[in-house]
Enzyme design. Structure first.
Site, PDB file in Angstrom:
ATOM      1  N   ASP A 214       0.864  -1.171   0.000  1.00  0.00           N
ATOM      2  CA  ASP A 214       0.000   0.000   0.000  1.00  0.00           C
ATOM      3  C   ASP A 214       0.911   1.235   0.000  1.00  0.00           C
ATOM      4  O   ASP A 214       1.491   1.591   1.031  1.00  0.00           O
ATOM      5  CB  ASP A 214      -0.888  -0.045   1.247  1.00  0.00           C
ATOM      6  CG  ASP A 214      -1.688   1.237   1.442  1.00  0.00           C
ATOM      7  OD1 ASP A 214      -1.464   2.203   0.689  1.00  0.00           O
ATOM      8  OD2 ASP A 214      -2.527   1.270   2.364  1.00  0.00           O
ATOM      9  N   GLN A 217       0.816   6.423   1.048  1.00  0.00           N
ATOM     10  CA  GLN A 217       1.558   7.484   1.738  1.00  0.00           C
ATOM     11  C   GLN A 217       3.010   7.581   1.284  1.00  0.00           C
ATOM     12  O   GLN A 217       3.653   8.606   1.496  1.00  0.00           O
ATOM     13  CB  GLN A 217       1.513   7.272   3.259  1.00  0.00           C
ATOM     14  CG  GLN A 217       0.132   7.397   3.878  1.00  0.00           C
ATOM     15  CD  GLN A 217      -0.463   8.798   3.756  1.00  0.00           C
ATOM     16  OE1 GLN A 217       0.233   9.781   3.490  1.00  0.00           O
ATOM     17  NE2 GLN A 217      -1.770   8.893   3.926  1.00  0.00           N
ATOM     18  N   CYS A 386      -8.920   6.244   9.810  1.00  0.00           N
ATOM     19  CA  CYS A 386      -9.175   4.933   9.167  1.00  0.00           C
ATOM     20  C   CYS A 386      -8.200   3.872   9.684  1.00  0.00           C
ATOM     21  O   CYS A 386      -7.814   2.974   8.932  1.00  0.00           O
ATOM     22  CB  CYS A 386      -9.122   5.024   7.650  1.00  0.00           C
ATOM     23  SG  CYS A 386     -10.335   6.127   6.961  1.00  0.00           S
TER      24      CYS A 386
HETATM   25  N1  PLP Z   1      -3.652   3.488   2.646  1.00  0.00           N
HETATM   26  C1  PLP Z   1      -3.126   4.469   3.361  1.00  0.00           C
HETATM   27  C2  PLP Z   1      -1.868   4.215   4.141  1.00  0.00           C
HETATM   28  C3  PLP Z   1      -3.746   5.708   3.410  1.00  0.00           C
HETATM   29  O1  PLP Z   1      -3.241   6.694   4.154  1.00  0.00           O
HETATM   30  C4  PLP Z   1      -4.932   5.909   2.666  1.00  0.00           C
HETATM   31  C5  PLP Z   1      -5.650   7.183   2.723  1.00  0.00           C
HETATM   32  O2  PLP Z   1      -5.523   7.955   3.628  1.00  0.00           O
HETATM   33  C6  PLP Z   1      -5.419   4.843   1.916  1.00  0.00           C
HETATM   34  C7  PLP Z   1      -4.758   3.651   1.922  1.00  0.00           C
HETATM   35  C8  PLP Z   1      -6.670   4.982   1.107  1.00  0.00           C
HETATM   36  O3  PLP Z   1      -6.498   5.941   0.121  1.00  0.00           O
HETATM   37  P1  PLP Z   1      -7.732   6.331  -0.807  1.00  0.00           P
HETATM   38  O4  PLP Z   1      -8.798   6.833   0.126  1.00  0.00           O
HETATM   39  O5  PLP Z   1      -7.190   7.382  -1.705  1.00  0.00           O
HETATM   40  O6  PLP Z   1      -8.140   5.092  -1.490  1.00  0.00           O
END
Ligand code: PLP
Length: 430
Positions: A214, A217, A386
């Site tokens: 992922d 960030q 989140c």
């Molecule tokens: N993963 C990480 C570490 C994040 O910080 C975020 C969003 O803040 C996401 C995934 C999800 O990103 P998105 O909402 O653009 O799909």
């Protein structure tokens, strides 16, 4: 960073970026909020957009707008070139050799779900194991919960060290031949922790597991070289890296993407369609059903160009300096602050989540902190970001979070520190 260490006070002497010039490129940074100049420290949620990106978006609609990959007219050919041009530029940006390995999605969340619903449904079975870390955003947790439940698989959690780093030794202990997938963040959106992805990939591959990173960030804030990381999938969001909302991308190894079933069915993703069955277009079109978000993909190219011109090594150095400064200043000015994440900026991005001790045992609610800072024009994020399970682990239901980007300055860190003094005054802490 030499510049930082050499200064008598903790204040960074200068940034390796020309921050004054950069700030001129971002129209929103000259506005006021609640009678104060905007101090935007919510970049981990979404970044601001430079004029170059905004103009690319407007130019697209004023001069180039058409459907891609279909019609034979001039505008359609131009729109297709621009759309595919972003794919090629993004491939280069992350060190991928083949633009076909880039699939455009709406965001990181959709990119991860794409893998869960295609590769995951195909390869995860009863009794298999999926390893994620304890610091995952819900986007890199919930899709695997759904998959594990649907397939009778088990989720395992790679723990944190006491200093909030990724515990590589404990991760190694979790690996076994039942592990089919390792899905880990490259940079925590709460702790700022940078994970040792190359090592994680190497160890996971030894037991035959596939690795998804992922990069929501990390991609905005540090150089990414897919080959060096050694992973199999990498997900990112344009809106966190100066680009428009509504665009993300999944990078995947070509042979994996080619072997995966489609995610969504419809126009553009097919080769042949009969009444009862169809065959699929080659990748990446197989995964891009329907008319895509052409305008925002086209404008994303301007964001990649902007970051490329700054240089991602330089972006990272700038943020390391600011983060080090912020950690020092906040700790010096606010001994009552609980700051999460590693101390060592080599393993930490520009994210500083914290809680402020209140009177008595508890902490001041992060929403109150955020509201009082907002009154002073300072935008931070509040809540669980989140990452509810991670907050449980931290012993706090939520936190306040400041996060930096290319246009942030030491003065803004000072403004945050002053703002926290106001919070404490209002809460009778001083
Ligand atoms: N993963 C990480 C570490 C994040 O910080 C975020 C969003 O803040 C996401 C995934 C999800 O990103 P998105 O909402 O653009 O799909």
């Amino acid at each position: 960073m030499a510049i930082l260490e050499s200064v008598g006070t903790v204040r960074p002497g200068h940034s390796p970026l020309d921050v004054t010039a950069i700030r001129h490129d971002f129209p929103i940074l000259s506005r006021e909020v609640n009678g104060h100049p905007l101090v935007y420290l919510d970049n981990a949620a979404t970044s601001q957009k430079p004029r170059q990106v905004i103009e690319a978006l407007v130019r697209y609609y004023e001069e180039q707008n058409a459907g891609v990959h279909r019609s034979a007219h001039t505008l359609a050919a131009r729109a297709t070139d621009l759309y595919e041009g972003t794919r090629a530029r993004l491939a280069e940006f992350i060190g991928a050799t083949d633009p076909r390995e880039i699939v455009f999605t709406r965001n990181t969340t959709e990119a991860i779900n794409l893998v869960a619903y295609t590769w995951g449904q195909q390869h995860i079975g009863k009794g298999d194991e999926i390893i994620v870390s304890q610091m995952e955003h819900h986007s890199n947790l919930v899709p695997w919960q759904l998959l594990a439940e649907a397939r009778g698989a088990h989720l395992r959690f790679a723990p944190l060290t006491p200093t909030h780093r990724f515990d590589l030794a404990a991760f190694r202990g979790l690996l076994n031949p039942r592990v089919k997938l390792v899905a880990v963040t490259h940079m925590s959106n709460v702790l700022g922790t940078i994970t040792p992805v190359s090592e994680i990939s190497r160890l996971a591959h030894e037991v035959g597991a596939v690795v998804l990173i992922d990069g929501a960030q990390s991609a905005p804030h540090m150089p990414i070289d897919i080959k060096h990381l050694g992973c199999d999938f990498f997900a990112l969001s344009a809106h966190k890296m100066l680009g428009p909302t509504g665009v993300g991308a999944l990078w995947g190894r070509l042979e994996l993407l080619e072997s995966m079933p489609p995610f969504l069915g419809g126009g553009s993703m097919i080769s042949e369609v009969q009444w009862t069955k169809s065959t699929w277009a080659p990748v990446p079109q197989k995964f891009e059903a329907g008319v895509p978000n052409i305008a925002d993909v086209v404008a994303f190219s301007a964001a990649l160009e902007y970051l490329g011109n700054l240089g991602m090594d330089t972006v990272r150095e700038h943020e390391k300096g600011l983060t080090k400064y912020a950690l020092t200043v906040l700790r010096r000015d606010h001994p009552d602050l609980i700051i999460y994440g590693p101390n060592d900026v080599e393993w930490r991005g520009g994210i500083v989540a914290f809680n402020l001790r209140g009177r008595g045992e508890g902490t001041i609610h992060s929403h109150d902190v955020g509201q009082i800072l907002d009154d002073q024009g300072i935008a931070i994020r509040t809540g669980h970001h989140c990452c509810k399970p991670l907050h449980t682990l931290l012993g706090a239901p939520e936190s306040a979070r400041a996060s930096f980007y290319v246009y942030n300055t030491p003065d803004e860190v000072d403004a945050l520190s002053r703002g926290l003094h106001v919070v404490k005054r209002i809460f009778g802490r001083r």
